[in-house]
Every structure is written in structure tokens, then in C-alpha cells.
Design a protein around this motif. Structure first.
Motif, PDB file in Angstrom:
ATOM      1  N   ARG A   1       0.830  -1.205   0.000  1.00 61.86           N
ATOM      2  CA  ARG A   1       0.000   0.000   0.000  1.00 61.86           C
ATOM      3  C   ARG A   1       0.860   1.249   0.000  1.00 61.86           C
ATOM      4  O   ARG A   1       2.059   1.201   0.276  1.00 61.86           O
ATOM      5  N   PHE A   2       0.205   2.375  -0.308  1.00 63.56           N
ATOM      6  CA  PHE A   2       0.911   3.624  -0.551  1.00 63.56           C
ATOM      7  C   PHE A   2       0.180   4.774   0.133  1.00 63.56           C
ATOM      8  O   PHE A   2      -0.991   4.662   0.484  1.00 63.56           O
TER       9      PHE A   2
ATOM     10  N   SER B   1      -5.303   2.294  -2.129  1.00 61.97           N
ATOM     11  CA  SER B   1      -4.220   3.116  -2.661  1.00 61.97           C
ATOM     12  C   SER B   1      -3.595   2.509  -3.919  1.00 61.97           C
ATOM     13  O   SER B   1      -2.892   3.208  -4.652  1.00 61.97           O
TER      14      SER B   1
ATOM     15  N   THR C   1       3.520   0.276   4.289  1.00 61.66           N
ATOM     16  CA  THR C   1       3.200   1.461   3.491  1.00 61.66           C
ATOM     17  C   THR C   1       4.459   2.073   2.899  1.00 61.66           C
ATOM     18  O   THR C   1       5.457   2.250   3.598  1.00 61.66           O
TER      19      THR C   1
ATOM     20  N   LYS D   1       5.687   5.502   0.776  1.00 65.54           N
ATOM     21  CA  LYS D   1       5.258   6.826   0.356  1.00 65.54           C
ATOM     22  C   LYS D   1       5.056   6.842  -1.158  1.00 65.54           C
ATOM     23  O   LYS D   1       5.863   6.293  -1.908  1.00 65.54           O
ATOM     24  N   THR D   2       3.990   7.504  -1.582  1.00 67.10           N
ATOM     25  CA  THR D   2       3.716   7.583  -3.014  1.00 67.10           C
ATOM     26  C   THR D   2       4.856   8.275  -3.753  1.00 67.10           C
ATOM     27  O   THR D   2       5.179   7.916  -4.893  1.00 67.10           O
ATOM     28  N   SER D   3       5.495   9.241  -3.106  1.00 63.15           N
ATOM     29  CA  SER D   3       6.636   9.923  -3.726  1.00 63.15           C
ATOM     30  C   SER D   3       7.803   8.968  -3.938  1.00 63.15           C
ATOM     31  O   SER D   3       8.533   9.068  -4.937  1.00 63.15           O
TER      32      SER D   3
ATOM     33  N   LEU E   1       7.489   5.639  -4.358  1.00 59.98           N
ATOM     34  CA  LEU E   1       7.049   4.779  -5.465  1.00 59.98           C
ATOM     35  C   LEU E   1       7.284   5.474  -6.800  1.00 59.98           C
ATOM     36  O   LEU E   1       7.814   4.867  -7.741  1.00 59.98           O
ATOM     37  N   ALA E   2       6.899   6.747  -6.896  1.00 53.36           N
ATOM     38  CA  ALA E   2       7.065   7.488  -8.144  1.00 53.36           C
ATOM     39  C   ALA E   2       8.529   7.574  -8.546  1.00 53.36           C
ATOM     40  O   ALA E   2       8.875   7.413  -9.728  1.00 53.36           O
TER      41      ALA E   2
ATOM     42  N   ASP F   1      -3.103   5.572  -6.080  1.00 56.85           N
ATOM     43  CA  ASP F   1      -1.703   5.981  -6.130  1.00 56.85           C
ATOM     44  C   ASP F   1      -0.871   5.218  -7.165  1.00 56.85           C
ATOM     45  O   ASP F   1      -0.126   5.830  -7.934  1.00 56.85           O
ATOM     46  N   LEU F   2      -0.990   3.897  -7.179  1.00 53.12           N
ATOM     47  CA  LEU F   2      -0.180   3.094  -8.089  1.00 53.12           C
ATOM     48  C   LEU F   2      -0.716   3.114  -9.517  1.00 53.12           C
ATOM     49  O   LEU F   2       0.059   3.276 -10.475  1.00 53.12           O
TER      50      LEU F   2
END
Length: 278
Positions: free
Chosen positions: A48-49, A110, A58, A60-62, A64-65, A114-115
Motif C-alpha cells: 500500500r501507498f 491506494s 506502506t 510513500k507515493t513519492s 514509489l514514483a 496511487d499506483l
């Protein structure tokens, strides 16, 4: 204030220790050799993000990006999981250099928020391993309509994570032999049945909850119609790995920057060494 700083420091140290355990910066323990030296592919496992690290699973979405951007700009090819499986079975051509597979377990919302936008941006295929009991039921979970939208995009394959993500070790101790047999049968069969009924397609891949499996469970999974299954281990997939327990790297938030780059570089090096020294 001082107490909060101490708590944060303890969490950081704990996370750092986990990273060093999972991904030491030297002397990586990569998987065994292959028959022809052509397969050594890391499967990345996300959960998850979010904007902050709410728990150990978890990312962070940043972060992952930045990881996906790194793959995109440094010559890595994210391939569908089924392409890797076909290659292991000798039914597909040689894989691209620097191949990587992306998976995500459980079905947290998420994944959609997010993903999914990121994989559409980069045109990267992923495989989701879902336990259907939570879908459109649990507050944290995806909905069936979100899963259908992702599947229809062509970037997302949806497979089984059992019906409600049990700990098979605990259930085996708790239940009688017959009750446990019935329980396992339901977890494996009902997940496939519901996913195929709701979303269509073929569900024949399984992610073991908590990475727990044994010979009995593997036999049950095969009888339930699964042709391949996945656990968690810190080395790339090779032909020497069991098709019913293929390794995946558990991705947590500290696996970023140089640690993430090291993971990928060592995997590529592992493959190059095998190709040069069959």
C-alpha cells in the motif's frame, strides 16, 4: 516534543534494521544458478501507498514514483508476470535485458488511487494478488468497479491471494485435521471462483499469505487449479526456483535511493555473470 523525536528515531532505526536484513549493501545472497543462465528477474512486491508511512507495509507515493521513474530512465523493462512464467516454462523467447516484474498484494484502495495512475503514465504492467472477501467490504479495500477499471486498462492482471488472507500455520494448529482440510480447500477454491466470476479471465496464480507454504499446501494449490505460486525471498527468480514458491522482494519505504538501485544492479549483475559463465 522530545518524546516524539525519540519515537521517530526508534521507528527509523527499526526500519533501517529491516532494510539491512532484507537488502544488505554488500554480499547479496542471490538465488541459485539457472540451466541456461538466461533468467534472473526480480519480482517487486508492494502492498500500500500514501503521503506518510502509516505502517511497515506502506510506501510513500513519492518514493514509489521515484522508483518507477528510475526504472523508466535507466534501461529497465517492466514485463508482465505471465511473460516471466512463460519464459521459465520454456514457452517464450528470451526476456529483455534488465527485466523487472511488479506485483502488489491484498487490494488496498491506494493501489487504485496511487499506483494505477503511475503505471498508466509509464505503461508498466503489474499483477495484483487479491483476497476477494475484502473487496467492496472493508473500508481500506478496493471496490469491484475499481478492479474492473484497472483490468480493462490492459496494464493489470488480477490473481488470487486466497479468499481472506489466513495464516495457515495458525489455522492448522487451531483446527482439526478435517476442518483444516476443508478450510484450505475453501480459501483456495473460493478465491478463484469469485475473482473469475466477478472479473472474468483466468485465475491460476497464487500469492501465499504471509509467504507461508508447505508441501501439503502446494499440493492443495495444484489441485485447486493454480499453476504457479509466490512467496517472499530476497533474490531474483531463476530456473532453479520452485514454480510453486517463486521469490519476491518485499518492498518497504526505506528501500529507496541507493538501496533500490543496489537491488536492481545486483540482480542485473547476477544475470550477466550467469550468461558469461553458463
Amino acid at each position: 516534543m522530545r518524546k516524539q523525536v525519540c519515537v521517530k528515531k526508534k521507528r527509523y532505526v527499526r526500519a533501517l534494521l529491516i532494510v539491512l536484513l532484507l537488502f544488505p549493501l554488500v554480499d547479496f545472497a542471490w538465488g541459485g544458478g539457472t540451466e541456461d543462465g538466461r533468467v534472473a528477474v526480480p519480482i517487486l512486491l508492494y502492498h500500500r501507498f500514501g503521503p506518510v508511512v502509516a505502517d511497515s507495509m506502506t510506501i510513500k507515493t513519492s518514493v514509489l514514483a521515484s522508483q518507477l521513474e528510475y526504472l523508466h530512465t535507466h534501461g529497465y523493462t517492466v514485463i508482465p508476470l505471465r511473460q516471466l512464467i512463460a519464459s521459465l516454462a520454456g514457452k517464450a523467447p528470451r526476456l529483455p535485458d534488465r527485466s523487472v516484474v511488479i506485483t502488489a498484494d491484498d487490494g488496498h484502495e491506494s493501489v487504485f488511487t496511487d499506483l494505477f495512475p503511475l503505471i498508466r503514465r509509464y505503461h508498466m504492467p503489474i499483477t495484483l494478488f487479491i483476497y476477494p472477501s475484502a473487496i467492496s467490504n472493508a473500508s481500506y479495500a478496493l471496490t469491484w468497479s475499481q478492479l474492473q477499471e484497472m483490468k480493462d486498462s490492459g496494464f493489470v492482471d488480477i490473481q488470487s491471494h486466497t479468499y481472506w488472507h489466513p495464516n495457515f500455520k495458525k489455522e492448522k494448529k487451531r483446527l482439526s485435521a478435517q476442518e483444516y482440510e476443508n478450510f484450505v480447500h475453501r480459501q483456495l477454491f473460493k478465491s478463484r471462483e469469485v475473482l473469475q466470476q466477478k472479473l472474468g479471465g483466468t485465475v491460476d496464480m497464487l500469492a501465499w499469505p504471509f509467504g507461508i507454504y508447505d508441501d501439503e499446501l502446494i499440493n492443495d494449490a495444484r489441485q485447486a487449479g493454480y499453476i504457479v505460486a509466490f512467496s517472499m525471498a530476497r533474490h531474483p527468480v531463476t530456473r532453479s526456483d520452485s514454480m510453486m514458491a517463486l521469490p519476491r522482494y518485499l518492498m518497504i519505504n526505506p528501500v529507496q535511493g541507493i538501496v533500490f538501485e543496489k537491488l536492481l544492479a545486483e540482480s542485473s549483475l547476477s544475470r550477466e555473470k550467469r550468461e558469461n559463465h553458463p
